[in-house]
Design a protein around this motif. Structure first.
Motif, PDB file in Angstrom:
ATOM      1  N   ARG A 137       0.824  -1.212   0.000  1.00 34.38           N
ATOM      2  CA  ARG A 137       0.000   0.000   0.000  1.00 34.38           C
ATOM      3  C   ARG A 137       0.859   1.263   0.000  1.00 34.38           C
ATOM      4  O   ARG A 137       1.907   1.304   0.649  1.00 34.38           O
ATOM      5  CB  ARG A 137      -0.905   0.027   1.249  1.00 34.38           C
ATOM      6  CG  ARG A 137      -1.876  -1.123   1.337  1.00 34.38           C
ATOM      7  CD  ARG A 137      -3.033  -0.954   0.395  1.00 34.38           C
ATOM      8  NE  ARG A 137      -2.961  -1.781  -0.770  1.00 34.38           N
ATOM      9  CZ  ARG A 137      -3.904  -1.760  -1.734  1.00 34.38           C
ATOM     10  NH1 ARG A 137      -4.961  -0.978  -1.628  1.00 34.38           N
ATOM     11  NH2 ARG A 137      -3.780  -2.524  -2.791  1.00 34.38           N
ATOM     12  N   GLN A 138       0.365   2.290  -0.692  1.00 27.34           N
ATOM     13  CA  GLN A 138       1.075   3.570  -0.663  1.00 27.34           C
ATOM     14  C   GLN A 138       0.675   4.387   0.562  1.00 27.34           C
ATOM     15  O   GLN A 138       1.487   5.102   1.142  1.00 27.34           O
ATOM     16  CB  GLN A 138       0.751   4.352  -1.936  1.00 27.34           C
ATOM     17  CG  GLN A 138       1.235   3.642  -3.190  1.00 27.34           C
ATOM     18  CD  GLN A 138       0.690   4.282  -4.446  1.00 27.34           C
ATOM     19  OE1 GLN A 138      -0.502   4.214  -4.712  1.00 27.34           O
ATOM     20  NE2 GLN A 138       1.546   4.904  -5.206  1.00 27.34           N
ATOM     21  N   TYR A 139      -0.598   4.314   0.904  1.00 20.93           N
ATOM     22  CA  TYR A 139      -1.086   5.060   2.058  1.00 20.93           C
ATOM     23  C   TYR A 139      -1.994   4.179   2.892  1.00 20.93           C
ATOM     24  O   TYR A 139      -2.887   3.521   2.359  1.00 20.93           O
ATOM     25  CB  TYR A 139      -1.879   6.297   1.619  1.00 20.93           C
ATOM     26  CG  TYR A 139      -1.062   7.287   0.861  1.00 20.93           C
ATOM     27  CD1 TYR A 139      -0.197   8.154   1.531  1.00 20.93           C
ATOM     28  CD2 TYR A 139      -1.135   7.357  -0.525  1.00 20.93           C
ATOM     29  CE1 TYR A 139       0.579   9.062   0.832  1.00 20.93           C
ATOM     30  CE2 TYR A 139      -0.360   8.263  -1.236  1.00 20.93           C
ATOM     31  CZ  TYR A 139       0.486   9.114  -0.544  1.00 20.93           C
ATOM     32  OH  TYR A 139       1.257  10.007  -1.248  1.00 20.93           O
ATOM     33  N   LEU A 161      -7.980  11.439  -1.336  1.00 17.65           N
ATOM     34  CA  LEU A 161      -6.673  10.776  -1.206  1.00 17.65           C
ATOM     35  C   LEU A 161      -6.727   9.310  -1.609  1.00 17.65           C
ATOM     36  O   LEU A 161      -5.696   8.652  -1.738  1.00 17.65           O
ATOM     37  CB  LEU A 161      -6.174  10.870   0.239  1.00 17.65           C
ATOM     38  CG  LEU A 161      -6.044  12.264   0.826  1.00 17.65           C
ATOM     39  CD1 LEU A 161      -5.465  12.189   2.229  1.00 17.65           C
ATOM     40  CD2 LEU A 161      -5.147  13.128  -0.049  1.00 17.65           C
ATOM     41  N   CYS A 162      -7.949   8.774  -1.766  1.00 19.16           N
ATOM     42  CA  CYS A 162      -8.110   7.353  -2.093  1.00 19.16           C
ATOM     43  C   CYS A 162      -8.294   7.120  -3.582  1.00 19.16           C
ATOM     44  O   CYS A 162      -8.561   6.009  -4.017  1.00 19.16           O
ATOM     45  CB  CYS A 162      -9.291   6.761  -1.328  1.00 19.16           C
ATOM     46  SG  CYS A 162      -9.117   6.859   0.457  1.00 19.16           S
ATOM     47  N   ASN A 204      -7.038   6.594  -7.197  1.00 23.82           N
ATOM     48  CA  ASN A 204      -5.833   6.162  -7.917  1.00 23.82           C
ATOM     49  C   ASN A 204      -4.608   6.023  -7.031  1.00 23.82           C
ATOM     50  O   ASN A 204      -3.478   6.226  -7.488  1.00 23.82           O
ATOM     51  CB  ASN A 204      -5.521   7.120  -9.078  1.00 23.82           C
ATOM     52  CG  ASN A 204      -6.564   7.003 -10.169  1.00 23.82           C
ATOM     53  OD1 ASN A 204      -7.056   5.916 -10.439  1.00 23.82           O
ATOM     54  ND2 ASN A 204      -6.917   8.124 -10.781  1.00 23.82           N
ATOM     55  N   GLN A 205      -4.808   5.717  -5.776  1.00 23.44           N
ATOM     56  CA  GLN A 205      -3.711   5.417  -4.864  1.00 23.44           C
ATOM     57  C   GLN A 205      -4.002   4.056  -4.263  1.00 23.44           C
ATOM     58  O   GLN A 205      -5.160   3.703  -4.076  1.00 23.44           O
ATOM     59  CB  GLN A 205      -3.649   6.436  -3.714  1.00 23.44           C
ATOM     60  CG  GLN A 205      -3.614   7.879  -4.158  1.00 23.44           C
ATOM     61  CD  GLN A 205      -2.218   8.350  -4.527  1.00 23.44           C
ATOM     62  OE1 GLN A 205      -1.280   7.552  -4.629  1.00 23.44           O
ATOM     63  NE2 GLN A 205      -2.079   9.638  -4.745  1.00 23.44           N
ATOM     64  N   LYS A 206      -2.953   3.333  -3.939  1.00 24.81           N
ATOM     65  CA  LYS A 206      -3.149   2.063  -3.238  1.00 24.81           C
ATOM     66  C   LYS A 206      -3.288   2.355  -1.757  1.00 24.81           C
ATOM     67  O   LYS A 206      -2.295   2.592  -1.060  1.00 24.81           O
ATOM     68  CB  LYS A 206      -1.970   1.135  -3.499  1.00 24.81           C
ATOM     69  CG  LYS A 206      -1.944   0.610  -4.929  1.00 24.81           C
ATOM     70  CD  LYS A 206      -0.819  -0.385  -5.114  1.00 24.81           C
ATOM     71  CE  LYS A 206      -0.816  -0.905  -6.551  1.00 24.81           C
ATOM     72  NZ  LYS A 206       0.400  -1.664  -6.827  1.00 24.81           N
ATOM     73  N   VAL A 207      -4.527   2.348  -1.302  1.00 28.90           N
ATOM     74  CA  VAL A 207      -4.846   2.794   0.055  1.00 28.90           C
ATOM     75  C   VAL A 207      -5.358   1.627   0.888  1.00 28.90           C
ATOM     76  O   VAL A 207      -6.051   0.744   0.382  1.00 28.90           O
ATOM     77  CB  VAL A 207      -5.900   3.921  -0.003  1.00 28.90           C
ATOM     78  CG1 VAL A 207      -6.541   4.152   1.351  1.00 28.90           C
ATOM     79  CG2 VAL A 207      -5.268   5.203  -0.522  1.00 28.90           C
TER      80      VAL A 207
END
Lengths: 237, 237
Positions: free
Chosen positions: A75-77, A101-102, A104-107
């Motif tokens: 996960r990125q975040y 923040l969610c 296109n991010q690996k959350v």
């Protein structure tokens, strides 16, 4: 539905029922990636499967690991869901402010055990805290309810942009001409009954009646129905 | 918290547990007025009381009536919570678009029984429909989850305007001067180790290091900690 979606991490969950309910909540909002850190009663868990109902595939594909680090390694975040105020210096989000923040991010959304929530050691692995605003006297939401709210807020922010209120009334709506004909029938019926007491008040009353008919957003069928109503009322005299 | 708040109406609820869970969800968002139309298992209901936990006062004060008309007699607007699309011509809202209509109005949120939801006859007493957007394959939310989402959306729209993310990082933050001193210590340590290979690259690398320190939003205590870290690393050489 975007390809990259948040995963849900339950840290040391205690009750199988709550794991199942969390899976159901995920399913409702198009989430599928469930990760369990050291579930108290081991794995698989019949109660989790039973409670998950139509979301059983999420339970069957849940990834079970020993530590939070393993769960969030890709996960990125990661965001720790907690209501308690912490001494840790981490940015705090609400479900609303977290949603952008969610994208296109690996959350990962990280939830703690039912009794004590996440430890400060758990939270220190996360890049932020997400707290669900509640009435101050009663801040405790169970895991599934928290997943419901984060899922809902993510879904409406990320996947949902149709406003059904625009759709619902458009089908079969009467035209302005149909509504005006209805008004004219009503107006004639009222005039024949000497409903308009004075010629000064008549235009005001007529306008008020027109407003009521406009605001009602009638369908063609409803206009026909009301034509019938007026006719019948006239006849009954 | 406004004086006028939505009431929750459960029409022919079946499971006491769900009534209790709905009460808990209400309590979480500062709602207290629960009305029950012809609960299947009669009233009072032990399972409802047990499940309600800290929200037992809502269960104890619940108003029990025979018909939906009685339940909403004092309400200005009632909204039927339903996922099914209806042939009825009523405006449809999401929890978001509904929220402004619930401010300073006497509003009821009306929920149907667990098995079939509200009948069209029930819905016809309402001024609108509220549907919770969900992933299309899995639209079924249970009563308590629906109450959680409507309550949450009402609460954040009506009662909540503090953004904790602004608060969390302000306490004990290091000043720019403190951070710069830390950078200078680091910079000197790096220079003494001939870390900066070329004089062209040195300013870029220094700027990158400064950026990292700025973005970290350090507290004064963390700056002290890092001074110690750098000192120790130098000593270990």
């Amino acid at each position: 539905m975007p390809d990259v979606r948040p995963c849900v991490v339950l840290v040391r969950p205690q009750m199988g029922e709550n794991i199942g309910a969390a899976a159901r909540a995920m399913m409702n909002f198009g989430l599928a990636d469930l990760r369990l850190v050291a579930p108290r009663d081991g794995w698989p868990n019949d109660k989790a499967l039973e409670m998950s109902a139509h979301a059983s595939s999420i339970i069957e594909h849940a990834k079970v690991v020993d530590t939070l680090q393993e769960a969030i390694a890709d996960r990125q975040y990661s965001f720790a869901a907690t209501a308690r105020s912490r001494q840790l210096r981490l940015p705090c989000y609400t479900p609303m402010t977290l949603q952008p923040l969610c994208v296109n991010q690996k959350v990962a959304w990280v939830f703690g055990p039912e009794n004590n929530g996440l430890s400060n050691e758990d939270v220190a692995y996360c890049q932020g805290i997400v707290s669900i605003p509640t009435h101050t006297d009663n801040a405790s939401l169970n895991i599934a309810q928290s997943v419901v709210i984060l899922g809902y807020q993510w879904f409406i922010g990320t996947c949902y942009d149709v406003h059904p209120s625009d759709v619902s009334l458009s089908e079969g709506s009467a035209s302005a001409g149909e509504v005006e004909k209805l008004f004219l029938q009503l107006d004639a019926a009222l005039a024949s009954r000497h409903f308009y007491k004075t010629s000064e008040l008549q235009p005001v009353t007529q306008r008020n009646l027109r407003t009521i008919l406009s605001r009602a957003q009638l369908s063609s069928n409803e206009v026909k129905l009301l034509h019938g109503v007026i006719s019948v009322l006239q006849r009954s005299n």
